[in-house]
Design an enzyme around this catalytic site. Structure first.
Site, PDB file in Angstrom:
ATOM      1  N   ASN A 192      -7.328  -0.732  14.315  1.00  0.00           N
ATOM      2  CA  ASN A 192      -8.767  -0.894  14.043  1.00  0.00           C
ATOM      3  C   ASN A 192      -9.068  -2.154  13.227  1.00  0.00           C
ATOM      4  O   ASN A 192     -10.164  -2.316  12.714  1.00  0.00           O
ATOM      5  CB  ASN A 192      -9.285   0.340  13.293  1.00  0.00           C
ATOM      6  CG  ASN A 192      -8.639   0.495  11.922  1.00  0.00           C
ATOM      7  OD1 ASN A 192      -7.732  -0.261  11.568  1.00  0.00           O
ATOM      8  ND2 ASN A 192      -9.102   1.457  11.141  1.00  0.00           N
ATOM      9  N   GLU A 207      -9.913  -0.644   5.302  1.00  0.00           N
ATOM     10  CA  GLU A 207     -10.430  -0.142   6.577  1.00  0.00           C
ATOM     11  C   GLU A 207     -11.769  -0.811   6.905  1.00  0.00           C
ATOM     12  O   GLU A 207     -12.480  -1.246   5.994  1.00  0.00           O
ATOM     13  CB  GLU A 207     -10.641   1.376   6.474  1.00  0.00           C
ATOM     14  CG  GLU A 207      -9.395   2.176   6.099  1.00  0.00           C
ATOM     15  CD  GLU A 207      -8.449   2.432   7.264  1.00  0.00           C
ATOM     16  OE1 GLU A 207      -8.489   1.680   8.262  1.00  0.00           O
ATOM     17  OE2 GLU A 207      -7.661   3.388   7.164  1.00  0.00           O
ATOM     18  N   HIS A 258      -7.493  -2.988  10.433  1.00  0.00           N
ATOM     19  CA  HIS A 258      -7.232  -2.879   8.988  1.00  0.00           C
ATOM     20  C   HIS A 258      -6.050  -3.749   8.574  1.00  0.00           C
ATOM     21  O   HIS A 258      -5.156  -4.060   9.375  1.00  0.00           O
ATOM     22  CB  HIS A 258      -7.060  -1.418   8.537  1.00  0.00           C
ATOM     23  CG  HIS A 258      -5.771  -0.757   8.890  1.00  0.00           C
ATOM     24  ND1 HIS A 258      -5.597   0.612   8.873  1.00  0.00           N
ATOM     25  CD2 HIS A 258      -4.558  -1.254   9.259  1.00  0.00           C
ATOM     26  CE1 HIS A 258      -4.361   0.912   9.201  1.00  0.00           C
ATOM     27  NE2 HIS A 258      -3.709  -0.199   9.452  1.00  0.00           N
ATOM     28  N   ASP A 273       0.836  -1.204   0.000  1.00  0.00           N
ATOM     29  CA  ASP A 273       0.000   0.000   0.000  1.00  0.00           C
ATOM     30  C   ASP A 273       0.869   1.251   0.000  1.00  0.00           C
ATOM     31  O   ASP A 273       2.095   1.171   0.137  1.00  0.00           O
ATOM     32  CB  ASP A 273      -0.956  -0.013   1.206  1.00  0.00           C
ATOM     33  CG  ASP A 273      -0.241  -0.267   2.530  1.00  0.00           C
ATOM     34  OD1 ASP A 273       1.013  -0.269   2.552  1.00  0.00           O
ATOM     35  OD2 ASP A 273      -0.925  -0.466   3.535  1.00  0.00           O
TER      36      ASP A 273
HETATM   37  C1  F6R Z   1       1.476  -0.375   6.225  1.00  0.00           C
HETATM   38  C2  F6R Z   1       0.228  -1.136   6.384  1.00  0.00           C
HETATM   39  C3  F6R Z   1      -0.578  -1.014   7.622  1.00  0.00           C
HETATM   40  C4  F6R Z   1       0.200  -1.508   8.841  1.00  0.00           C
HETATM   41  C5  F6R Z   1      -0.642  -1.455  10.112  1.00  0.00           C
HETATM   42  C6  F6R Z   1       0.179  -1.818  11.321  1.00  0.00           C
HETATM   43  O1  F6R Z   1       2.054  -0.663   4.978  1.00  0.00           O
HETATM   44  O2  F6R Z   1      -0.156  -1.850   5.502  1.00  0.00           O
HETATM   45  O3  F6R Z   1      -1.769  -1.748   7.471  1.00  0.00           O
HETATM   46  O4  F6R Z   1       0.627  -2.825   8.608  1.00  0.00           O
HETATM   47  O5  F6R Z   1      -1.196  -0.194  10.288  1.00  0.00           O
HETATM   48  O6  F6R Z   1       1.194  -0.855  11.471  1.00  0.00           O
HETATM   49  P1  F6R Z   1       2.349  -1.009  12.544  1.00  0.00           P
HETATM   50  O7  F6R Z   1       3.142  -2.199  12.158  1.00  0.00           O
HETATM   51  O8  F6R Z   1       3.142   0.263  12.429  1.00  0.00           O
HETATM   52  O9  F6R Z   1       1.677  -1.162  13.865  1.00  0.00           O
END
Ligand code: F6R
Length: 241
Positions: A136, A143, A138, A68
């Site tokens: 959340n 989302e 995701h 992403d």
């Molecule tokens: C980032 C992504 C997000 C993260 C998620 C967890 O490329 O795809 O979905 O994997 O927000 O983020 P961290 O690892 O920083 O807690």
């Protein structure tokens, strides 16, 4: 039902995740890896880069797809997902020609997502997908919503995503997320979900609660036949066994 593998701490989870990637690359050298960024997986990528530096054949054929990107942030922006992956893995291992990423600065983000969707349709499926868990629920920027998107799309970012540590120092506030969709992730041959740290206790408990809901996109991984969940004792809320 995914059974979590509970390890002592983030370092142990990163080591095990690097092992998982190395095993997949040995089994299928031309693997298409789909990689999340964020705080959780970056140490595992650094460990993979170290291993590949001493065994260049490991990554001589693989392809890396960026899961992403933040809309409005360019590939050279220090906060962009592409910049993180380039610095950790792509540049040290010379994978630039085999690195596929959303252009967060594309004038037409929907067309950019269509470009990535077409690429994945031609070159997929993903062989090994490394994911982090959003607070959340995701995955990527899929989302929580009444309905989820199957393929690459432009996503409205939740407040929780806009509060993500990655972009707190960014010069610009992202306008949207460009992300692979849930079918892209659930059709990956194998998925590795990494969950560490105290902020993930609640989300992990919800994931392990077993209810599958678009309101918590990570719960769809419960349906995946080859999903591995690595977590640390802190996220799991009890000591590792
Ligand atoms: C980032 C992504 C997000 C993260 C998620 C967890 O490329 O795809 O979905 O994997 O927000 O983020 P961290 O690892 O920083 O807690």
């Amino acid at each position: 039902m995914i059974q979590p593998i509970v390890l002592t701490d983030h370092e142990a989870v990163s080591q095990r995740a690097a092992d998982w990637l190395v095993e997949r690359l040995h089994a299928r050298p031309s693997s298409l890896l789909c990689l999340a960024t964020g705080a959780t997986p970056m140490r595992a990528y650094a460990l993979l880069a170290e291993r590949a530096a001493s065994d260049p054949r490991l990554t001589s054929q693989c392809r890396v797809l960026n899961l992403d990107e933040w809309g409005g942030l360019g590939a050279h922006d220090p906060a962009s997902c592409a910049r993180h992956l380039r610095a950790a893995l792509v540049e040290p291992l010379g994978l630039t020609d085999r690195f596929i990423a959303f252009d967060g600065l594309a004038a037409d983000p929907a067309a950019e997502c269509a470009r990535i969707a077409a690429w994945l349709q031609q070159h997929g499926p993903i062989d090994a997908c490394v994911l982090g868990l959003g607070i959340n629920g995701h995955l990527g920027f899929n989302e929580p919503a009444a309905a989820l998107q199957p393929h690459a799309h432009v996503a409205a970012l939740s407040e929780s995503s806009l509060a993500h540590a990655m972009i707190q120092g960014a010069a610009r506030r992202p306008t949207a997320g460009l992300t692979l969709g849930m079918a892209d992730l659930t059709h990956a041959r194998e998925v590795l979900l990494m969950v560490t740290g105290p902020t993930k206790q609640g989300p992990l408990a919800r994931l392990l609660g077993g209810q599958i809901s678009t309101d918590f996109p990570a719960s769809l991984l419960q349906l995946h036949p080859a999903a591995t969940l690595l977590c640390d004792a802190t996220a799991n809320g009890r000591p590792a066994t």
